[in-house]
Enzyme design. Structure first.
Site, PDB file in Angstrom:
ATOM      1  N   PHE A  58       0.828  -1.211   0.000  1.00 42.37           N
ATOM      2  CA  PHE A  58       0.000   0.000   0.000  1.00 42.37           C
ATOM      3  C   PHE A  58       0.860   1.258   0.000  1.00 42.37           C
ATOM      4  O   PHE A  58       0.462   2.292  -0.553  1.00 42.37           O
ATOM      5  CB  PHE A  58      -0.919  -0.020   1.232  1.00 42.37           C
ATOM      6  CG  PHE A  58      -1.998   1.016   1.206  1.00 42.37           C
ATOM      7  CD1 PHE A  58      -3.161   0.803   0.494  1.00 42.37           C
ATOM      8  CD2 PHE A  58      -1.855   2.207   1.900  1.00 42.37           C
ATOM      9  CE1 PHE A  58      -4.167   1.760   0.462  1.00 42.37           C
ATOM     10  CE2 PHE A  58      -2.847   3.170   1.880  1.00 42.37           C
ATOM     11  CZ  PHE A  58      -4.001   2.949   1.151  1.00 42.37           C
ATOM     12  N   HIS A  89      -9.452  -6.930   2.841  1.00 42.34           N
ATOM     13  CA  HIS A  89      -8.336  -5.975   2.921  1.00 42.34           C
ATOM     14  C   HIS A  89      -7.462  -6.087   1.672  1.00 42.34           C
ATOM     15  O   HIS A  89      -7.025  -5.076   1.106  1.00 42.34           O
ATOM     16  CB  HIS A  89      -7.509  -6.287   4.179  1.00 42.34           C
ATOM     17  CG  HIS A  89      -6.452  -5.275   4.491  1.00 42.34           C
ATOM     18  ND1 HIS A  89      -6.735  -3.989   4.884  1.00 42.34           N
ATOM     19  CD2 HIS A  89      -5.109  -5.350   4.463  1.00 42.34           C
ATOM     20  CE1 HIS A  89      -5.612  -3.330   5.087  1.00 42.34           C
ATOM     21  NE2 HIS A  89      -4.610  -4.126   4.828  1.00 42.34           N
TER      22      HIS A  89
HETATM   23  N1  INI Z   1       0.568  -5.628   2.207  1.00 38.28           N
HETATM   24  C1  INI Z   1       1.121  -6.374   1.234  1.00 38.28           C
HETATM   25  O1  INI Z   1       2.157  -5.988   0.667  1.00 38.28           O
HETATM   26  N2  INI Z   1       0.556  -7.570   0.908  1.00 38.28           N
HETATM   27  C2  INI Z   1      -0.564  -8.029   1.495  1.00 38.28           C
HETATM   28  O2  INI Z   1      -1.026  -9.147   1.148  1.00 38.28           O
HETATM   29  C3  INI Z   1      -1.188  -7.255   2.494  1.00 38.28           C
HETATM   30  N3  INI Z   1      -2.389  -7.704   3.140  1.00 38.28           N
HETATM   31  O3  INI Z   1      -3.053  -8.622   2.614  1.00 38.28           O
HETATM   32  O4  INI Z   1      -2.790  -7.201   4.170  1.00 38.28           O
HETATM   33  C4  INI Z   1      -0.570  -6.030   2.852  1.00 38.28           C
HETATM   34  N4  INI Z   1      -1.094  -5.257   3.812  1.00 38.28           N
HETATM   35  C5  INI Z   1      -0.377  -4.177   4.406  1.00 38.28           C
HETATM   36  C6  INI Z   1      -0.525  -2.869   3.628  1.00 38.28           C
HETATM   37  O5  INI Z   1       0.240  -2.916   2.433  1.00 38.28           O
HETATM   38  C7  INI Z   1      -0.056  -1.680   4.443  1.00 38.28           C
HETATM   39  O6  INI Z   1       1.309  -1.802   4.735  1.00 38.28           O
HETATM   40  C8  INI Z   1      -0.839  -1.524   5.757  1.00 38.28           C
HETATM   41  O7  INI Z   1      -2.230  -1.533   5.514  1.00 38.28           O
HETATM   42  C9  INI Z   1      -0.463  -0.177   6.426  1.00 38.28           C
HETATM   43  O8  INI Z   1      -0.869   0.911   5.598  1.00 38.28           O
END
Ligand code: INI
Length: 161
Positions: A58, A89
């Site tokens: 993200f 999510h």
């Molecule tokens: N981030 C990922 O890179 N892959 C994932 O599968 C994932 N899931 O599924 O939760 C994930 N979540 C974290 C996200 O990228 C952020 O770091 C977090 O939401 C903080 O903003």
């Protein structure tokens, strides 16, 4: 007829940023290894490769924007692994990272390559990180090389000539 296509060779003096998500590091470290291997085997010096870690996929777009705007890199290779879990999510992370990378590339004019896996299962991710389906990190790095060379050949903005 004139045709343009990017070669798969290291452009002189070009630096590449490899932007990697720490989330699912078990997978993303394999993508990173594949990307470094692809770049160096195509002649990019290790001195011209810089690795930047983001917490999760993200966060990749905002870091990619900073790297692209710096003017330091011929390409930014974004590497991550978004794997479906028990909630939705995953969908939000996958949608934002793919759209964000595209926006950064279009706004900056710097190739920002989408090397973020979006998988239903961990097994699918393993397959794409150096097992049955190759290494998508290597593919992304190769695309960055091709784009860097292609953009160097194309006419600059400024209308028809
Ligand atoms: N981030 C990922 O890179 N892959 C994932 O599968 C994932 N899931 O599924 O939760 C994930 N979540 C974290 C996200 O990228 C952020 O770091 C977090 O939401 C903080 O903003």
């Amino acid at each position: 007829m004139k045709q343009y296509q990017g070669q798969l060779i290291a452009p002189a003096g070009a630096k590449f940023a490899l932007l990697v998500s720490r989330f699912n590091e078990f997978i993303t470290s394999k993508l990173l290894g594949g990307a470094i291997d692809a770049l160096t085997r195509h002649g990019v010096s290790e001195d011209d490769i810089e690795v930047v870690w983001a917490p999760g996929s993200f966060e990749i777009p905002v870091v990619a924007a900073r790297l692209a705007q710096s003017g330091r890199y011929a390409g930014v290779v974004c590497l991550g692994a978004v794997i479906r879990g028990g909630t939705d999510h995953y969908q939000y992370v996958a949608a934002e990272v793919s759209k964000g990378i595209s926006v950064v590339a279009l706004r900056s004019g710097v190739p920002c390559i989408m090397g973020v896996l979006t998988c239903d299962t961990l097994e699918q991710a393993v397959d794409r990180a150096g097992a049955k389906s190759g290494n998508k990190g290597a593919e992304a790095a190769t695309a960055a090389l091709e784009m860097a060379n292609l953009l160097r050949q194309l006419p600059a903005d400024g209308g028809e000539s």
